[in-house]
Structures are given as structure tokens and as C-alpha cells.
Design a protein around this motif. Structure first.
Motif, PDB file in Angstrom:
ATOM      1  N   ASN A  66       7.778  -3.903  -0.730  1.00  0.00           N
ATOM      2  CA  ASN A  66       8.068  -5.110   0.053  1.00  0.00           C
ATOM      3  C   ASN A  66       8.531  -6.283  -0.814  1.00  0.00           C
ATOM      4  N   GLY A  67       9.400  -5.996  -1.781  1.00  0.00           N
ATOM      5  CA  GLY A  67       9.979  -7.060  -2.590  1.00  0.00           C
ATOM      6  C   GLY A  67       9.099  -7.580  -3.703  1.00  0.00           C
ATOM      7  N   VAL A  68       7.998  -6.901  -3.990  1.00  0.00           N
ATOM      8  CA  VAL A  68       7.040  -7.375  -4.994  1.00  0.00           C
ATOM      9  C   VAL A  68       6.606  -6.219  -5.875  1.00  0.00           C
ATOM     10  N   THR A  69       6.519  -6.476  -7.191  1.00  0.00           N
ATOM     11  CA  THR A  69       5.944  -5.512  -8.129  1.00  0.00           C
ATOM     12  C   THR A  69       4.508  -5.908  -8.438  1.00  0.00           C
ATOM     13  N   THR A  70       3.592  -4.961  -8.319  1.00  0.00           N
ATOM     14  CA  THR A  70       2.194  -5.212  -8.649  1.00  0.00           C
ATOM     15  C   THR A  70       1.872  -4.559  -9.982  1.00  0.00           C
ATOM     16  N   LEU A  71       1.520  -5.382 -10.966  1.00  0.00           N
ATOM     17  CA  LEU A  71       1.089  -4.903 -12.288  1.00  0.00           C
ATOM     18  C   LEU A  71      -0.431  -4.906 -12.314  1.00  0.00           C
ATOM     19  N   ASP A  72      -1.038  -3.756 -12.650  1.00  0.00           N
ATOM     20  CA  ASP A  72      -2.491  -3.613 -12.564  1.00  0.00           C
ATOM     21  C   ASP A  72      -3.035  -3.039 -13.861  1.00  0.00           C
ATOM     22  N   THR A  73      -3.858  -3.833 -14.576  1.00  0.00           N
ATOM     23  CA  THR A  73      -4.517  -3.360 -15.797  1.00  0.00           C
ATOM     24  C   THR A  73      -6.035  -3.435 -15.655  1.00  0.00           C
ATOM     25  N   THR A  74      -6.538  -3.409 -14.419  1.00  0.00           N
ATOM     26  CA  THR A  74      -7.970  -3.604 -14.191  1.00  0.00           C
ATOM     27  C   THR A  74      -8.795  -2.337 -14.333  1.00  0.00           C
ATOM     28  N   ALA A  75      -8.147  -1.174 -14.401  1.00  0.00           N
ATOM     29  CA  ALA A  75      -8.912   0.072 -14.454  1.00  0.00           C
ATOM     30  C   ALA A  75      -9.695   0.206 -15.749  1.00  0.00           C
ATOM     31  N   VAL A  76      -9.083  -0.167 -16.860  1.00  0.00           N
ATOM     32  CA  VAL A  76      -9.720  -0.068 -18.180  1.00  0.00           C
ATOM     33  C   VAL A  76      -9.570  -1.404 -18.892  1.00  0.00           C
TER      34      VAL A  76
END
Length: 288
Positions: A66-76
Motif C-alpha cells: 500500500n505504498g509503504v515499505t516497513t523495515l523491521d529489526t525488532t526480532a533480534v
């Protein structure tokens, strides 16, 4: 009589201030250029457009929807990942430039007050710049210099989680100013981070733009929708050609010298810093 006087005035003006002088005068006007580095409306993640994606991580992810990139580094906790501009133009802080970015910090945590799970790093052509950390409730600057390098400096209480926010970071001379939704929220002096001593040192790299998680002591989940760069340049005027009288020389025969062998000198390659080695905080010691 009035028309005749006006006509004479126009003729006199053309003689005293010809069109070539007008073009030279107008060439000093500043021109603003916008370079879009990422536009989520075009589809895909930032590394499909004007950024490279680097992940020093086993679990960090980037997802587009939907027009947005989600960057996620919360796993580790120790994972780092983010984006840096592939080939930005010259970032001259004397003429000034602006980094526009639309982001939302969905989640963020850190193990020390001197680190942030999501950061924006901008370095000018002379390595003077600013690093801003984005917490869920504050935006703040990393200190430069030598005495308190990479410590929490000036900041502002601000909710970065509510929605996608249009930010503008203005860089001019020795100062930066951060705007959010058109309102100024933070300002301060540019920093010199070149005193860093570590295995990897990105702060020697000019014209650097980075967004993401660059530390093992912070983690975040953030949306990125838009990043652009506005630069200001002075166009170079091209002088009009003028007719010149040239005399035709008498053609004379000249002896052709015999060719001589010229030794080829192979220059020694110079190692330049690279943006691919942006991760530094996990490998440094002596910093908070």
C-alpha cells in the motif's frame, strides 16, 4: 512626443545594457533541483529505486504494501539493517540542501539513552552533517567532536508513532533545522563525526544519506513512504560567440618527427571508503 521619447529610451538601454549582459546577470539566479530517491506510490522497496539495502542481520525484514515499505529489526536486538542513497548529488552545505522524508516509527526500543533503533544520517560533501535518532516519543541529535562523541545531544519531545509524518531536514552553512508537517521542531549545529575510531568508519564518506537501524543496541519497526533531496545550484552561463578576424597563414611544410616510445605508468589504486560498510557501532569500543 511621449512615444518618441520612450522609443529613444529603449534604444539607449539596448546600447548601454545589451542582451548578453542580461543573460549573464540572470545566470546568477539560484536553481532548485529535486531528486526523488524513493516514492512508495511507484511501488516496491527503496532498494528498487534510489537506495541500496544492507542488512547485517539474520531476522531483519523489509516488506512493501500500500505504498509503504516497513523495515523491521525488532526480532533480534543485535540486528541492523537500512538504506543508503546509491549516488546522491553533491551535498554542499554552503549553498544549502534539504532532505525530505515521510516515515512512521511503529515500534522502537534501545538499551542505552545514547542509541536509537531508527536513525537518519546525512553527511555533506565535507563530511559535516547530523545524525538524528527517532524514538517513539523523541527525536534527538547524536553529539560529534571528540569529548562526548555519540552521546545524546539536543532533542525534542515528539510523537513519531501516530501516523506517517512529512519531515524536512534543512542543512545550511553550519546549522540544521528539522520540520515536521511544516512546523519547525528542532534545530542545532552540524556535527563532525570523523573522530570515530573503529573497524568500520562511514563518517569519512561525503554525500551520505542513510535511514534505518545502525546499532546493535537499538531496534525498531518503521514505515518509509517517501525520500527526496532538494539541492540548490548556480547555473553556469555560456558566453555568446563573437566574430573574430583570422589571418590565413601561408602553408609551410614541416618535418614529421619520428615517433618515440612513451613508457606507460600504471597509477597505484587509491582505496576509497565505501557505503557498503556502514555498520560501525557493534564493532567500536569506548562509546556509550
Amino acid at each position: 512626443m511621449l512615444k518618441r521619447a520612450l522609443h529613444l529610451t529603449l534604444i539607449l538601454g539596448a546600447v548601454l545594457f545589451p542582451a548578453s549582459n542580461l543573460s549573464a546577470f540572470q545566470s546568477n539566479e539560484l536553481v532548485q533541483q529535486t531528486t526523488v530517491l524513493y516514492d512508495g506510490d511507484l511501488g516496491g522497496t527503496p532498494d528498487a529505486q534510489g537506495f541500496d539495502f544492507i542488512a547485517l542481520a539474520s531476522s531483519a525484514t523489509q516488506n512493501f504494501a500500500n505504498g509503504v515499505t516497513t523495515l523491521d529489526t525488532t526480532a533480534v536486538q543485535g540486528d541492523q539493517a537500512g538504506y543508503f542513497a546509491k549516488d546522491p548529488p553533491d551535498l554542499d552545505r554552503q549553498t544549502g540542501y534539504t532532505v525530505q522524508f515521510t516515515i512512521q516509527t511503529l515500534e522502537e526500543s534501545h538499551t542505552t539513552q545514547h542509541r536509537a533503533g531508527f536513525s537518519l544520517n546525512v553527511l555533506s560533501s565535507d563530511q559535516q552533517g547530523i545524525e538524528l535518532g527517532f524514538w517513539s516519543n523523541e527525536i534527538w541529535a547524536q553529539e560529534g567532536g571528540t569529548d562526548n562523541l555519540f552521546t545524546h545531544a539536543e532533542g525534542v519531545v515528539f510523537d513519531t508513532t501516530a501516523a506517517l509524518i512529512d519531515y524536512e531536514l534543512h542543512i545550511s552553512a553550519d546549522e540544521y533545522t528539522l520540520f515536521a508537517a511544516g512546523s519547525e521542531i528542532l534545530t542545532g549545529a552540524l556535527r563532525d563525526y570523523t573522530a570515530l575510531e573503529g573497524l568500520i568508519d562511514p563518517y569519512e564518506i561525503p554525500n551520505l544519506i542513510f535511514l534505518g537501524d545502525n546499532t546493535s543496541r537499538g531496534q525498531a519497526k518503521a514505515n518509509i513512504a517517501y525520500v527526496a533531496l532538494q539541492t540548490t545550484t548556480t547555473p553556469t552561463s555560456t558566453p555568446s560567440p563573437t566574430a573574430t578576424l583570422e589571418s590565413t597563414p601561408t602553408q609551410m611544410s614541416t618535418p614529421t618527427p619520428s615517433p618515440t616510445a612513451t613508457p606507460t605508468i600504471t597509477p597505484t589504486p587509491t582505496v576509497q571508503p565505501t557505503r557498503s560498510g556502514f555498520w560501525w557501532l557493534p564493532y567500536t569500543s569506548g562509546y556509550p
